[in-house]
Design an enzyme around this catalytic site. Structure first.
Site, PDB file in Angstrom:
ATOM      1  N   GLY A  11       1.318  -0.790  -0.228  1.00 45.25           N
ATOM      2  CA  GLY A  11       0.002  -0.439  -0.250  1.00 45.25           C
ATOM      3  C   GLY A  11       0.551   1.462  -0.067  1.00 45.25           C
ATOM      4  N   ASN A 113       5.481  -4.718   5.772  1.00 47.62           N
ATOM      5  CA  ASN A 113       5.556  -6.680   6.269  1.00 47.62           C
ATOM      6  C   ASN A 113       5.697  -7.094   5.087  1.00 47.62           C
ATOM      7  OD1 ASN A 113       5.718  -6.777   9.206  1.00 47.62           O
ATOM      8  ND2 ASN A 113       4.127  -5.739   8.944  1.00 47.62           N
ATOM      9  N   SER A 115       6.712  -7.223   2.103  1.00 51.68           N
ATOM     10  CA  SER A 115       7.666  -6.169   0.705  1.00 51.68           C
ATOM     11  C   SER A 115       9.122  -6.996   1.553  1.00 51.68           C
ATOM     12  CB  SER A 115       7.178  -5.095   0.582  1.00 51.68           C
ATOM     13  OG  SER A 115       5.901  -4.755   0.816  1.00 51.68           O
ATOM     14  N   ASP A 137       0.947   2.385   8.870  1.00 49.50           N
ATOM     15  CA  ASP A 137       0.394   1.431  10.028  1.00 49.50           C
ATOM     16  C   ASP A 137       1.756   1.270  11.248  1.00 49.50           C
ATOM     17  OD1 ASP A 137      -1.485   0.723   8.701  1.00 49.50           O
ATOM     18  OD2 ASP A 137      -0.643  -1.383   7.807  1.00 49.50           O
ATOM     19  N   ARG A 277     -23.681   7.495  14.685  1.00 49.14           N
ATOM     20  CA  ARG A 277     -23.296   8.120  13.587  1.00 49.14           C
ATOM     21  C   ARG A 277     -21.634   7.061  13.288  1.00 49.14           C
ATOM     22  NH1 ARG A 277     -27.625   8.284  12.773  1.00 49.14           N
ATOM     23  NH2 ARG A 277     -29.169  10.228  11.832  1.00 49.14           N
ATOM     24  N   ARG A 286      -4.227   7.957   3.549  1.00 49.20           N
ATOM     25  CA  ARG A 286      -2.105   7.359   3.234  1.00 49.20           C
ATOM     26  C   ARG A 286      -2.608   8.625   1.849  1.00 49.20           C
ATOM     27  NH1 ARG A 286      -3.297   1.607   1.619  1.00 49.20           N
ATOM     28  NH2 ARG A 286      -3.342   2.322  -0.558  1.00 49.20           N
TER      29      ARG A 286
HETATM   30  O1  F6P Z   1      -1.229  -1.494   5.077  1.00 50.31           O
HETATM   31  C1  F6P Z   1      -1.667   0.310   5.226  1.00 50.31           C
HETATM   32  C2  F6P Z   1      -2.912   0.066   4.766  1.00 50.31           C
HETATM   33  O2  F6P Z   1      -3.782   1.240   4.645  1.00 50.31           O
HETATM   34  C3  F6P Z   1      -4.133  -0.471   6.309  1.00 50.31           C
HETATM   35  O3  F6P Z   1      -4.332   0.138   6.620  1.00 50.31           O
HETATM   36  C4  F6P Z   1      -5.523  -0.929   5.086  1.00 50.31           C
HETATM   37  O4  F6P Z   1      -5.724  -2.134   6.324  1.00 50.31           O
HETATM   38  C5  F6P Z   1      -4.540  -1.434   4.278  1.00 50.31           C
HETATM   39  O5  F6P Z   1      -3.689  -0.564   3.275  1.00 50.31           O
HETATM   40  C6  F6P Z   1      -5.674  -1.320   3.134  1.00 50.31           C
HETATM   41  O6  F6P Z   1      -5.611  -1.690   1.671  1.00 50.31           O
HETATM   42  P1  F6P Z   1      -6.404  -1.538   0.319  1.00 50.31           P
HETATM   43  O7  F6P Z   1      -5.842   0.094  -0.546  1.00 50.31           O
HETATM   44  O8  F6P Z   1      -5.328  -2.860  -0.416  1.00 50.31           O
HETATM   45  O9  F6P Z   1      -7.314  -1.116   0.433  1.00 50.31           O
END
Ligand code: F6P
Length: 359
Positions: A11, A113, A115, A137, A277, A286
């Site tokens: 990711g 992890n 990778s 993470d 909610r 991200r």
């Molecule tokens: O590892 C980063 C992360 O954003 C996690 O926090 C989340 O669970 C996952 O990737 C989401 O992955 P994707 O972008 O493949 O949906």
């Protein structure tokens, strides 16, 4: 001639470009011999299929502040890495072939992890590999911090901040679901920074009775009529923790969006009669530019990786331990998760502030 390959895998996150820029700059400024950099496209996919392009100074101009990755990324192929691809080829051999065809002296992998587990495998196969700790993470073993994490904490905190006014106006219970995969570093830090009343983490299975008790108590003790709950996407109740993975997934599917937050919201509404909610900031956590901390941090990590390349020092992940940049053998960190410890100082301090973890 020094020939270095670079790839970003898993990711994406903030500061991938900033880290690559730092590697490139430090090698270019310090190598006694000419250097060529090759960028593999979409992570290990590019290494497997020979998709790459030469990287020049132009590629690194104005990218310190730009999120995402100029190389592209993918989650391929850590799962079943030893299983042949659709054409019957061994994936590890394909990667080794590209590395050898380009006569690389080293490969830099920016990854989390999965990778870095693959990076360790390639290192054991004789490739010169350096890992850099990437993930929002912060769950990588062997380093106190990963790049991307602090920027994501900032974004998740802002998401919580912005919920406060509307939660307060309506006197509602708000659940904000925060990323972090199987660990709770991101929700823990954003939850504290955002002034959450309750923080639920995968490492501390919660009791529904306890959550109801905390909500009822807040109603009567004059600390505000709204309630902010920061929920890790991997949070789990004490009962669900006893289920098999399959049973757990199955019962989550009963909710609007198959996530723990919606299940929790339905249960809180039913048991307390309160309006609940759910807000999911999702991939905004991200996205965007790295914050100042991550720009400095990734510049330091990348610079140290550059020094290791110049010195011919391979087989390590560059890490951050006790406020210093150090190197940790890839073999030592591969496949290990860094979890929040339920009895750690930060959890105890948060509890002293009255934050409940639902336990
Ligand atoms: O590892 C980063 C992360 O954003 C996690 O926090 C989340 O669970 C996952 O990737 C989401 O992955 P994707 O972008 O493949 O949906």
């Amino acid at each position: 001639m020094l020939r270095i390959g670079m790839l970003t895998s898993g990711g994406d996150c903030q500061a991938l470009n900033a880290t690559m820029r730092a590697v490139y700059k430090s090698v270019r400024h310090n190598s006694k011999e000419p250097v060529e950099f090759y960028g593999f496209e979409d992570g290990y996919k590019g290494l497997m299929h020979g998709n790459y392009h030469k990287l020049t100074s132009d590629d690194f101009v104005r990218i310190l502040t730009v999120g995402g990755t100029i190389l592209g990324t993918s989650r391929v192929p850590f799962k079943n890495i030893r299983k042949p691809d659709e054409n019957g080829n061994d994936k590890v051999e394909l990667m080794k072939d590209t590395y050898e065809r380009l006569a690389l002296d080293g490969l830099v992998v920016l990854g989390g992890n999965g990778s870095l587990k693959t990076a360790n495998l390639l290192s054991q196969e004789g490739l010169n590999v350096i890992g850099l700790p990437k993930t929002i993470d912060n769950d990588l073993w062997g380093t106190d911090m990963t790049f991307g994490f602090q920027s994501a904490v900032d974004i998740a905190t802002r998401a919580i901040d912005e919920i406060h006014t509307t939660a307060s106006s309506h006197g509602r219970v708000f659940i904000i679901e925060i990323m972090g995969h199987k660990t709770g570093w991101l929700p823990l830090n954003a939850g504290i920074a955002g002034g959450a009343d309750i923080i639920l983490l995968p490492e501390i299975p919660y009791s529904m009775d306890k959550i109801v008790e905390v909500i009822e108590k807040k109603k009567t003790d004059n600390t505000g009529r709204f309630m902010i709950i920061a929920v890790a996407e991997g949070a789990i109740s004490q009962e669900d923790a006893k289920l098999s993975k399959k049973e757990y997934r199955k019962q989550l599917e009963n909710y609007v969006f198959p996530s723990v937050s919606y299940k929790l919201a339905a249960e809180i509404e039913e048991r307390t009669g309160r309006e609940v909610r759910v807000t999911v900031p999702g991939h905004t956590q991200r996205g965007g530019a790295p914050d100042a901390y991550d720009r400095v941090f990734s510049s330091r990590l990348g610079s140290s990786a550059g020094k290791m390349i110049v010195d011919g020092d391979y087989g390590y992940m560059v890490a951050y331990k006790n406020r210093e940049i150090v190197k940790v053998p890839l073999a030592e960190i591969a496949g290990k998760l860094k979890l929040v410890q339920p009895d750690s100082e930060i959890i105890q301090q948060a509890k002293m502030l009255g934050i409940s973890f639902g336990d």
